[in-house]
Motif scaffolding. Structure first.
Motif, PDB file in Angstrom:
ATOM      1  N   VAL A   1       0.818  -1.215   0.000  1.00 60.00           N
ATOM      2  CA  VAL A   1       0.000   0.000   0.000  1.00 60.00           C
ATOM      3  C   VAL A   1       0.854   1.270   0.000  1.00 60.00           C
ATOM      4  CG1 VAL A   1      -2.029  -1.072   1.049  1.00 60.00           C
ATOM      5  CG2 VAL A   1      -0.264  -0.049   2.508  1.00 60.00           C
ATOM      6  N   GLY A   2       2.162   1.113   0.164  1.00 59.64           N
ATOM      7  CA  GLY A   2       3.055   2.260   0.113  1.00 59.64           C
ATOM      8  C   GLY A   2       3.316   2.927   1.442  1.00 59.64           C
ATOM      9  N   THR A   3       2.811   2.354   2.528  1.00 55.11           N
ATOM     10  CA  THR A   3       3.062   2.911   3.849  1.00 55.11           C
ATOM     11  C   THR A   3       3.553   1.817   4.801  1.00 55.11           C
ATOM     12  OG1 THR A   3       0.804   2.549   4.648  1.00 55.11           O
ATOM     13  CG2 THR A   3       1.257   4.683   3.603  1.00 55.11           C
ATOM     14  N   ILE A   4       4.315   2.258   5.800  1.00 55.18           N
ATOM     15  CA  ILE A   4       4.745   1.365   6.880  1.00 55.18           C
ATOM     16  C   ILE A   4       4.644   2.142   8.187  1.00 55.18           C
ATOM     17  CG2 ILE A   4       6.277  -0.009   5.424  1.00 55.18           C
ATOM     18  CD1 ILE A   4       8.666   1.474   6.717  1.00 55.18           C
ATOM     19  N   SER A   5       4.748   1.431   9.297  1.00 55.92           N
ATOM     20  CA  SER A   5       4.694   2.101  10.598  1.00 55.92           C
ATOM     21  C   SER A   5       5.975   2.892  10.823  1.00 55.92           C
ATOM     22  CB  SER A   5       4.513   1.079  11.718  1.00 55.92           C
ATOM     23  OG  SER A   5       5.718   0.378  11.948  1.00 55.92           O
ATOM     24  N   THR A   6       5.873   3.892  11.682  1.00 58.43           N
ATOM     25  CA  THR A   6       7.055   4.691  12.000  1.00 58.43           C
ATOM     26  C   THR A   6       8.116   3.848  12.713  1.00 58.43           C
ATOM     27  OG1 THR A   6       5.942   5.473  14.007  1.00 58.43           O
ATOM     28  CG2 THR A   6       5.817   6.891  12.060  1.00 58.43           C
ATOM     29  N   ASP A   7       7.692   2.862  13.498  1.00 61.36           N
ATOM     30  CA  ASP A   7       8.660   1.969  14.144  1.00 61.36           C
ATOM     31  C   ASP A   7       9.427   1.160  13.107  1.00 61.36           C
ATOM     32  OD1 ASP A   7       8.083   2.779  16.729  1.00 61.36           O
ATOM     33  OD2 ASP A   7       6.603   1.191  17.054  1.00 61.36           O
ATOM     34  N   ASN A   8       8.737   0.718  12.070  1.00 63.71           N
ATOM     35  CA  ASN A   8       9.407  -0.037  11.010  1.00 63.71           C
ATOM     36  C   ASN A   8      10.320   0.854  10.182  1.00 63.71           C
ATOM     37  OD1 ASN A   8       8.330  -2.500  11.768  1.00 63.71           O
ATOM     38  ND2 ASN A   8       6.595  -2.346  10.385  1.00 63.71           N
ATOM     39  N   LEU A   9       9.985   2.136  10.048  1.00 62.92           N
ATOM     40  CA  LEU A   9      10.868   3.060   9.334  1.00 62.92           C
ATOM     41  C   LEU A   9      12.222   3.117  10.026  1.00 62.92           C
ATOM     42  CD1 LEU A   9      11.489   5.138   7.145  1.00 62.92           C
ATOM     43  CD2 LEU A   9      10.522   6.884   8.663  1.00 62.92           C
ATOM     44  N   LYS A  10      12.225   3.118  11.346  1.00 58.82           N
ATOM     45  CA  LYS A  10      13.488   3.130  12.094  1.00 58.82           C
ATOM     46  C   LYS A  10      14.338   1.919  11.724  1.00 58.82           C
ATOM     47  CE  LYS A  10      11.425   5.511  16.035  1.00 58.82           C
ATOM     48  NZ  LYS A  10      11.091   5.430  17.474  1.00 58.82           N
ATOM     49  N   ILE A  11      13.690   0.769  11.590  1.00 55.29           N
ATOM     50  CA  ILE A  11      14.405  -0.462  11.228  1.00 55.29           C
ATOM     51  C   ILE A  11      14.932  -0.358   9.802  1.00 55.29           C
ATOM     52  CG2 ILE A  11      14.160  -2.955  10.865  1.00 55.29           C
ATOM     53  CD1 ILE A  11      11.958  -2.852  13.095  1.00 55.29           C
ATOM     54  N   VAL A  12      14.125   0.159   8.892  1.00 57.86           N
ATOM     55  CA  VAL A  12      14.534   0.310   7.497  1.00 57.86           C
ATOM     56  C   VAL A  12      15.779   1.189   7.411  1.00 57.86           C
ATOM     57  CG1 VAL A  12      13.894   1.312   5.262  1.00 57.86           C
ATOM     58  CG2 VAL A  12      12.259  -0.130   6.493  1.00 57.86           C
ATOM     59  N   VAL A  13      15.751   2.324   8.077  1.00 57.38           N
ATOM     60  CA  VAL A  13      16.872   3.270   8.037  1.00 57.38           C
ATOM     61  C   VAL A  13      18.141   2.612   8.570  1.00 57.38           C
ATOM     62  CG1 VAL A  13      17.763   5.393   9.068  1.00 57.38           C
ATOM     63  CG2 VAL A  13      15.471   5.352   8.088  1.00 57.38           C
ATOM     64  N   ARG A  14      18.024   1.905   9.668  1.00 52.81           N
ATOM     65  CA  ARG A  14      19.208   1.269  10.261  1.00 52.81           C
ATOM     66  C   ARG A  14      19.691   0.088   9.423  1.00 52.81           C
ATOM     67  NH1 ARG A  14      16.443   3.081  15.310  1.00 52.81           N
ATOM     68  NH2 ARG A  14      17.714   4.825  15.969  1.00 52.81           N
ATOM     69  N   SER A  15      18.778  -0.539   8.700  1.00 56.23           N
ATOM     70  CA  SER A  15      19.173  -1.697   7.892  1.00 56.23           C
ATOM     71  C   SER A  15      20.029  -1.315   6.696  1.00 56.23           C
ATOM     72  CB  SER A  15      17.938  -2.472   7.414  1.00 56.23           C
ATOM     73  OG  SER A  15      17.292  -1.791   6.356  1.00 56.23           O
ATOM     74  N   ILE A  16      19.997  -0.050   6.299  1.00 57.16           N
ATOM     75  CA  ILE A  16      20.839   0.377   5.165  1.00 57.16           C
ATOM     76  C   ILE A  16      22.101   1.084   5.637  1.00 57.16           C
ATOM     77  CG2 ILE A  16      18.891   0.481   3.575  1.00 57.16           C
ATOM     78  CD1 ILE A  16      19.183   3.585   3.718  1.00 57.16           C
ATOM     79  N   GLY A  17      22.399   0.915   6.919  1.00 57.00           N
ATOM     80  CA  GLY A  17      23.674   1.413   7.426  1.00 57.00           C
ATOM     81  C   GLY A  17      23.636   2.789   8.035  1.00 57.00           C
ATOM     82  N   GLN A  18      22.490   3.419   8.137  1.00 54.51           N
ATOM     83  CA  GLN A  18      22.404   4.715   8.794  1.00 54.51           C
ATOM     84  C   GLN A  18      22.268   4.469  10.283  1.00 54.51           C
ATOM     85  OE1 GLN A  18      22.330   7.995   6.724  1.00 54.51           O
ATOM     86  NE2 GLN A  18      23.559   6.284   6.045  1.00 54.51           N
ATOM     87  N   ASN A  19      22.748   5.406  11.085  1.00 53.95           N
ATOM     88  CA  ASN A  19      22.728   5.205  12.527  1.00 53.95           C
ATOM     89  C   ASN A  19      22.235   6.453  13.248  1.00 53.95           C
ATOM     90  OD1 ASN A  19      23.080   3.744  14.853  1.00 53.95           O
ATOM     91  ND2 ASN A  19      25.214   4.363  15.094  1.00 53.95           N
ATOM     92  N   PRO A  20      20.997   6.865  12.964  1.00 57.90           N
ATOM     93  CA  PRO A  20      20.493   8.053  13.653  1.00 57.90           C
ATOM     94  C   PRO A  20      20.195   7.751  15.118  1.00 57.90           C
ATOM     95  CG  PRO A  20      18.732   7.045  12.404  1.00 57.90           C
ATOM     96  CD  PRO A  20      19.999   6.293  12.061  1.00 57.90           C
ATOM     97  N   THR A  21      20.310   8.766  15.948  1.00 57.19           N
ATOM     98  CA  THR A  21      19.880   8.614  17.338  1.00 57.19           C
ATOM     99  C   THR A  21      18.358   8.573  17.339  1.00 57.19           C
ATOM    100  OG1 THR A  21      19.711  10.990  17.703  1.00 57.19           O
ATOM    101  CG2 THR A  21      21.872   9.970  18.157  1.00 57.19           C
ATOM    102  N   GLU A  22      17.788   8.158  18.448  1.00 55.52           N
ATOM    103  CA  GLU A  22      16.322   8.156  18.568  1.00 55.52           C
ATOM    104  C   GLU A  22      15.788   9.568  18.355  1.00 55.52           C
ATOM    105  OE1 GLU A  22      13.700   5.847  19.036  1.00 55.52           O
ATOM    106  OE2 GLU A  22      15.305   4.567  18.307  1.00 55.52           O
ATOM    107  N   GLU A  23      16.473  10.548  18.908  1.00 51.84           N
ATOM    108  CA  GLU A  23      16.029  11.943  18.764  1.00 51.84           C
ATOM    109  C   GLU A  23      16.041  12.372  17.292  1.00 51.84           C
ATOM    110  OE1 GLU A  23      17.399  16.430  20.121  1.00 51.84           O
ATOM    111  OE2 GLU A  23      18.259  14.710  21.155  1.00 51.84           O
ATOM    112  N   GLN A  24      17.099  12.016  16.575  1.00 55.22           N
ATOM    113  CA  GLN A  24      17.196  12.401  15.159  1.00 55.22           C
ATOM    114  C   GLN A  24      16.096  11.753  14.324  1.00 55.22           C
ATOM    115  OE1 GLN A  24      21.281  11.084  14.685  1.00 55.22           O
ATOM    116  NE2 GLN A  24      21.978  13.198  14.401  1.00 55.22           N
TER     117      GLN A  24
END
Length: 161
Positions: A34-57
Motif C-alpha cells: 500500500v506504500g506505507t509502513i509504521s514509523t517503528d518499522n521506518l526506524k528499522i529500514v533506516v538502520r538496515s541500510i547502514g544509517q545510525n540516527p539517534t532516537e532523537e534524530q
C-alpha cells in the motif's frame, strides 16, 4: 565497531545502492503493497541500510513526515526525508578513527589484522579469505599488524566507491 564501516556512505543523499536497499527493506514491512509502513518499522529500514540516527534524530524526521501522528509514513516522503538527513546520520572519518582506538590497545596506532578479521566475522561480516585479502590488500602489513589510520582511510574510500 565495524558496523561503523557499513554506515560510512556518500554524504548528503542516499546513493543508488542505498535507494535499492531502502526499497527492498521497505517492501519487507509493506506486505500489502500500500506504500506505507509504521514509523517503528521506518526506524528499522533506516538502520538496515547502514544509517545510525539517534532516537532523537529519527523521531524528529518522523515528526515532520507524520505530522498527523498516525503512526504510518509513505515511501516517497520517508525516502526524501531520510535521504536528506543521511549526512547527519553518517559517522565521519574522525569518528571511525575513534572506534579503531578500541583495537589499538597499546596506543601505537596499529591494529592486528587477525583481530579485525575476527571482529568482522563476529558481527556478521563473513568475508572469505580472498575477500578479506582484497579488502586489506592495499595496506602495508607487517607481522599481521595494520596501521589504524591507513585502514580507516581505506574503509572510507571503499564505502565511497
Amino acid at each position: 565497531f565495524f558496523k561503523i564501516f557499513d554506515t560510512l556512505k556518500k554524504k548528503m543523499a542516499y546513493s543508488d545502492k542505498q535507494k535499492k536497499e531502502f526499497t527492498v527493506a521497505w517492501k519487507l514491512f509493506d506486505k500489502d503493497n500500500v506504500g506505507t509502513i509504521s514509523t517503528d518499522n521506518l526506524k528499522i529500514v533506516v538502520r538496515s541500510i547502514g544509517q545510525n540516527p539517534t532516537e532523537e534524530q529519527i523521531n524528529k524526521v518522523i515528526g515532520r513526515i507524520d505530522s498527523a501522528s498516525s503512526g504510518e509514513v509513505g515511501f516517497d516522503e520517508a525516502f526524501r526525508a531520510c535521504s536528506a538527513q543521511s549526512d547527519e546520520w553518517t559517522p565521519n572519518e574522525s569518528e571511525l578513527m575513534e572506534a579503531l582506538k578500541v583495537f589499538d590497545k597499546d596506543g601505537s596506532g596499529n591494529v592486528s589484522a587477525s583481530e579485525i578479521r575476527s571482529v568482522m566475522t563476529t558481527i556478521g561480516e563473513k568475508l572469505s579469505d580472498a575477500e578479506f585479502s582484497d579488502l586489506i590488500g592495499e595496506l602495508n602489513i607487517e607481522n599481521n599488524i595494520i596501521n589504524a589510520q591507513e585502514f580507516g582511510k581505506l574503509m572510507v574510500a571503499e564505502v565511497k566507491k
